[in-house]
Write a protein that holds these residues in place. Structure first.
Motif, PDB file in Angstrom:
ATOM      1  N   PHE A 114       0.841  -1.205   0.000  1.00  0.00           N
ATOM      2  CA  PHE A 114       0.000   0.000   0.000  1.00  0.00           C
ATOM      3  C   PHE A 114       0.873   1.251   0.000  1.00  0.00           C
ATOM      4  O   PHE A 114       1.810   1.383   0.787  1.00  0.00           O
ATOM      5  CB  PHE A 114      -0.900   0.016   1.236  1.00  0.00           C
ATOM      6  CG  PHE A 114      -1.819   1.206   1.323  1.00  0.00           C
ATOM      7  CD1 PHE A 114      -2.945   1.304   0.523  1.00  0.00           C
ATOM      8  CD2 PHE A 114      -1.534   2.251   2.197  1.00  0.00           C
ATOM      9  CE1 PHE A 114      -3.784   2.401   0.598  1.00  0.00           C
ATOM     10  CE2 PHE A 114      -2.368   3.357   2.284  1.00  0.00           C
ATOM     11  CZ  PHE A 114      -3.500   3.429   1.483  1.00  0.00           C
ATOM     12  N   SER A 115       0.545   2.173  -0.884  1.00  0.00           N
ATOM     13  CA  SER A 115       1.292   3.430  -0.999  1.00  0.00           C
ATOM     14  C   SER A 115       0.395   4.599  -0.587  1.00  0.00           C
ATOM     15  O   SER A 115      -0.701   4.761  -1.110  1.00  0.00           O
ATOM     16  CB  SER A 115       1.748   3.603  -2.457  1.00  0.00           C
ATOM     17  OG  SER A 115       2.209   4.911  -2.680  1.00  0.00           O
ATOM     18  N   LEU A 116       0.871   5.403   0.368  1.00  0.00           N
ATOM     19  CA  LEU A 116       0.133   6.578   0.835  1.00  0.00           C
ATOM     20  C   LEU A 116       0.872   7.836   0.405  1.00  0.00           C
ATOM     21  O   LEU A 116       2.080   7.976   0.644  1.00  0.00           O
ATOM     22  CB  LEU A 116       0.003   6.536   2.367  1.00  0.00           C
ATOM     23  CG  LEU A 116      -0.678   7.720   3.060  1.00  0.00           C
ATOM     24  CD1 LEU A 116      -2.126   7.866   2.611  1.00  0.00           C
ATOM     25  CD2 LEU A 116      -0.622   7.547   4.582  1.00  0.00           C
ATOM     26  N   SER A 117       0.163   8.750  -0.243  1.00  0.00           N
ATOM     27  CA  SER A 117       0.731  10.026  -0.661  1.00  0.00           C
ATOM     28  C   SER A 117      -0.327  11.101  -0.417  1.00  0.00           C
ATOM     29  O   SER A 117      -1.387  11.067  -1.050  1.00  0.00           O
ATOM     30  CB  SER A 117       1.121   9.989  -2.140  1.00  0.00           C
ATOM     31  OG  SER A 117       1.629  11.249  -2.549  1.00  0.00           O
ATOM     32  N   ALA A 131     -13.147   5.216   2.443  1.00  0.00           N
ATOM     33  CA  ALA A 131     -13.526   3.849   2.758  1.00  0.00           C
ATOM     34  C   ALA A 131     -12.446   3.177   3.598  1.00  0.00           C
ATOM     35  O   ALA A 131     -11.326   3.686   3.720  1.00  0.00           O
ATOM     36  CB  ALA A 131     -13.737   3.073   1.459  1.00  0.00           C
ATOM     37  N   SER A 132     -12.772   2.030   4.171  1.00  0.00           N
ATOM     38  CA  SER A 132     -11.768   1.247   4.893  1.00  0.00           C
ATOM     39  C   SER A 132     -10.613   0.933   3.949  1.00  0.00           C
ATOM     40  O   SER A 132     -10.824   0.585   2.785  1.00  0.00           O
ATOM     41  CB  SER A 132     -12.380  -0.059   5.406  1.00  0.00           C
ATOM     42  OG  SER A 132     -13.361   0.208   6.381  1.00  0.00           O
ATOM     43  N   GLY A 133      -9.392   1.097   4.439  1.00  0.00           N
ATOM     44  CA  GLY A 133      -8.220   0.836   3.620  1.00  0.00           C
ATOM     45  C   GLY A 133      -7.769   2.005   2.768  1.00  0.00           C
ATOM     46  O   GLY A 133      -6.823   1.879   1.984  1.00  0.00           O
ATOM     47  N   ALA A 134      -8.406   3.190   2.938  1.00  0.00           N
ATOM     48  CA  ALA A 134      -8.032   4.356   2.132  1.00  0.00           C
ATOM     49  C   ALA A 134      -6.742   5.012   2.616  1.00  0.00           C
ATOM     50  O   ALA A 134      -6.125   5.796   1.891  1.00  0.00           O
ATOM     51  CB  ALA A 134      -9.162   5.388   2.137  1.00  0.00           C
ATOM     52  N   ILE A 188      -3.278   9.591  10.101  1.00  0.00           N
ATOM     53  CA  ILE A 188      -3.430  10.193  11.426  1.00  0.00           C
ATOM     54  C   ILE A 188      -2.305   9.711  12.362  1.00  0.00           C
ATOM     55  O   ILE A 188      -1.830  10.467  13.225  1.00  0.00           O
ATOM     56  CB  ILE A 188      -4.844   9.910  11.996  1.00  0.00           C
ATOM     57  CG1 ILE A 188      -5.230  10.993  13.016  1.00  0.00           C
ATOM     58  CG2 ILE A 188      -4.969   8.550  12.610  1.00  0.00           C
ATOM     59  CD1 ILE A 188      -6.666  10.903  13.493  1.00  0.00           C
ATOM     60  N   ASN A 189      -1.846   8.463  12.170  1.00  0.00           N
ATOM     61  CA  ASN A 189      -0.730   7.962  12.974  1.00  0.00           C
ATOM     62  C   ASN A 189       0.572   8.682  12.652  1.00  0.00           C
ATOM     63  O   ASN A 189       1.441   8.839  13.521  1.00  0.00           O
ATOM     64  CB  ASN A 189      -0.563   6.453  12.781  1.00  0.00           C
ATOM     65  CG  ASN A 189      -1.593   5.658  13.565  1.00  0.00           C
ATOM     66  OD1 ASN A 189      -2.144   6.134  14.556  1.00  0.00           O
ATOM     67  ND2 ASN A 189      -1.869   4.446  13.120  1.00  0.00           N
ATOM     68  N   MET A 190       0.716   9.144  11.421  1.00  0.00           N
ATOM     69  CA  MET A 190       1.898   9.940  11.082  1.00  0.00           C
ATOM     70  C   MET A 190       1.839  11.329  11.727  1.00  0.00           C
ATOM     71  O   MET A 190       2.836  11.837  12.223  1.00  0.00           O
ATOM     72  CB  MET A 190       2.060  10.043   9.563  1.00  0.00           C
ATOM     73  CG  MET A 190       3.011   8.997   9.037  1.00  0.00           C
ATOM     74  SD  MET A 190       3.338   9.128   7.290  1.00  0.00           S
ATOM     75  CE  MET A 190       1.976   8.191   6.666  1.00  0.00           C
ATOM     76  N   LYS A 246      -8.738   8.269  -1.138  1.00  0.00           N
ATOM     77  CA  LYS A 246      -9.127   7.068  -1.877  1.00  0.00           C
ATOM     78  C   LYS A 246      -7.857   6.359  -2.328  1.00  0.00           C
ATOM     79  O   LYS A 246      -7.006   6.966  -2.987  1.00  0.00           O
ATOM     80  CB  LYS A 246      -9.992   7.439  -3.086  1.00  0.00           C
ATOM     81  CG  LYS A 246     -10.558   6.226  -3.817  1.00  0.00           C
ATOM     82  CD  LYS A 246     -11.529   6.667  -4.912  1.00  0.00           C
ATOM     83  CE  LYS A 246     -12.144   5.447  -5.596  1.00  0.00           C
ATOM     84  NZ  LYS A 246     -13.084   5.857  -6.663  1.00  0.00           N
ATOM     85  N   ASN A 247      -7.727   5.101  -1.911  1.00  0.00           N
ATOM     86  CA  ASN A 247      -6.556   4.298  -2.299  1.00  0.00           C
ATOM     87  C   ASN A 247      -5.237   5.013  -2.020  1.00  0.00           C
ATOM     88  O   ASN A 247      -4.301   4.995  -2.833  1.00  0.00           O
ATOM     89  CB  ASN A 247      -6.633   3.913  -3.777  1.00  0.00           C
ATOM     90  CG  ASN A 247      -7.858   3.084  -4.091  1.00  0.00           C
ATOM     91  OD1 ASN A 247      -8.298   2.280  -3.282  1.00  0.00           O
ATOM     92  ND2 ASN A 247      -8.434   3.290  -5.268  1.00  0.00           N
ATOM     93  N   GLY A 248      -5.171   5.664  -0.845  1.00  0.00           N
ATOM     94  CA  GLY A 248      -3.919   6.293  -0.428  1.00  0.00           C
ATOM     95  C   GLY A 248      -3.622   7.637  -1.056  1.00  0.00           C
ATOM     96  O   GLY A 248      -2.520   8.165  -0.896  1.00  0.00           O
ATOM     97  N   ARG A 249      -4.602   8.230  -1.757  1.00  0.00           N
ATOM     98  CA  ARG A 249      -4.393   9.527  -2.411  1.00  0.00           C
ATOM     99  C   ARG A 249      -5.485  10.508  -1.988  1.00  0.00           C
ATOM    100  O   ARG A 249      -6.635  10.113  -1.803  1.00  0.00           O
ATOM    101  CB  ARG A 249      -4.430   9.386  -3.940  1.00  0.00           C
ATOM    102  CG  ARG A 249      -3.385   8.442  -4.518  1.00  0.00           C
ATOM    103  CD  ARG A 249      -1.973   8.982  -4.342  1.00  0.00           C
ATOM    104  NE  ARG A 249      -0.959   8.139  -4.962  1.00  0.00           N
ATOM    105  CZ  ARG A 249      -0.322   7.145  -4.321  1.00  0.00           C
ATOM    106  NH1 ARG A 249      -0.655   6.861  -3.063  1.00  0.00           N
ATOM    107  NH2 ARG A 249       0.615   6.448  -4.932  1.00  0.00           N
ATOM    108  N   VAL A 250      -5.131  11.792  -1.870  1.00  0.00           N
ATOM    109  CA  VAL A 250      -6.124  12.835  -1.618  1.00  0.00           C
ATOM    110  C   VAL A 250      -6.805  13.144  -2.940  1.00  0.00           C
ATOM    111  O   VAL A 250      -6.170  13.644  -3.877  1.00  0.00           O
ATOM    112  CB  VAL A 250      -5.469  14.105  -1.030  1.00  0.00           C
ATOM    113  CG1 VAL A 250      -6.513  15.220  -0.882  1.00  0.00           C
ATOM    114  CG2 VAL A 250      -4.822  13.809   0.319  1.00  0.00           C
TER     115      VAL A 250
END
Length: 221
Positions: free
Chosen positions: A13-16, A31-34, A40-42, A206-210
């Motif tokens: 999973f890639s978060l940006s 959604a769950s997994g977004a 928030i943990n960062m 959505k899917n790790g993207r704003v």
């Protein structure tokens, strides 16, 4: 003002995410997994970004280029989880006092009264968490976070474990907190109705993207 411009790889999973919010309540919606909880943990300092910066009111908390990572316990950020995480062997008064003592903050009886009045928990002080309803436990968790005198409050789906009746019971307290406590909040939820009542700005993930950022109108998209 909260500024976030980060990238993080978590397994496959890639978060940006990049946004700047001056809102009283910044809603993280998706959604769950977004990627909401990872983001928030960062902000909390529990996860480090692979690249980028996080700052509050101009103070840098993370800057990967400069090698800056302020540890979570030094960020002065309150965190309320979906499960209240109260200490079962302590009564409500002792649970409320825990954050203050752990952060070395002087006792402030006037502030304690304000918080217990704001959340309507003064009559619960002698009870143990096992004798509280789910909504009461979350109000105590909110009180504990507030009494640590945070500059930012993070709430990760605080109503997610509650039934509809308990959610309806606690939401007015969150609105009151927004309007009276004057502490900016980041609020994670996948419930648009909840965020319409509470948030002043929305980050749509959505899917790790704003995918969108703005007022609550973005929830209609």
């Amino acid at each position: 003002m909260l500024r976030v411009d980060i990238e993080k790889q978590l397994g496959e999973f890639s978060l940006s995410a990049s946004f700047t919010s001056e809102g009283r309540v910044t809603g993280l919606f998706g959604a769950s997994g977004a990627g909401k909880s990872s983001l928030i943990n960062m902000i909390a300092g529990l996860l480090q970004p692979d690249r980028g910066t996080i700052s509050i009111d101009g103070e840098i908390l993370d800057d990967t280029k400069k090698g800056i990572h302020i540890p979570a316990w030094r960020r002065r950020i309150g965190y309320v989880f979906q499960d209240a995480r109260l200490f079962p062997h302590l009564n409500v008064a002792q649970n409320l006092d825990y954050g203050r003592r752990m952060n070395g903050i002087a006792d402030d009886p006037a502030q304690r009264r304000r918080v217990t009045d704001l959340l309507d928990i003064g009559h619960l002080l002698s009870r143990r968490p096992g004798k509280l309803s789910g909504g009461e436990r979350q109000r105590v968790a909110l009180g504990r976070a507030l009494l640590s005198k945070p500059r930012l409050l993070l709430l990760d789906e605080p109503l997610g474990a509650l039934d509809e009746g308990r959610r309806a019971e606690i939401l007015p307290y969150l609105v009151r907190l927004r309007d009276e406590a004057r502490i900016p909040m980041v609020y994670v939820s996948h419930d648009p109705a909840e965020l319409r009542q509470l948030a002043t700005q929305i980050v749509l993930l959505k899917n790790g993207r704003v995918t969108s950022f703005g007022g609550v109108k973005v929830l209609a998209g």
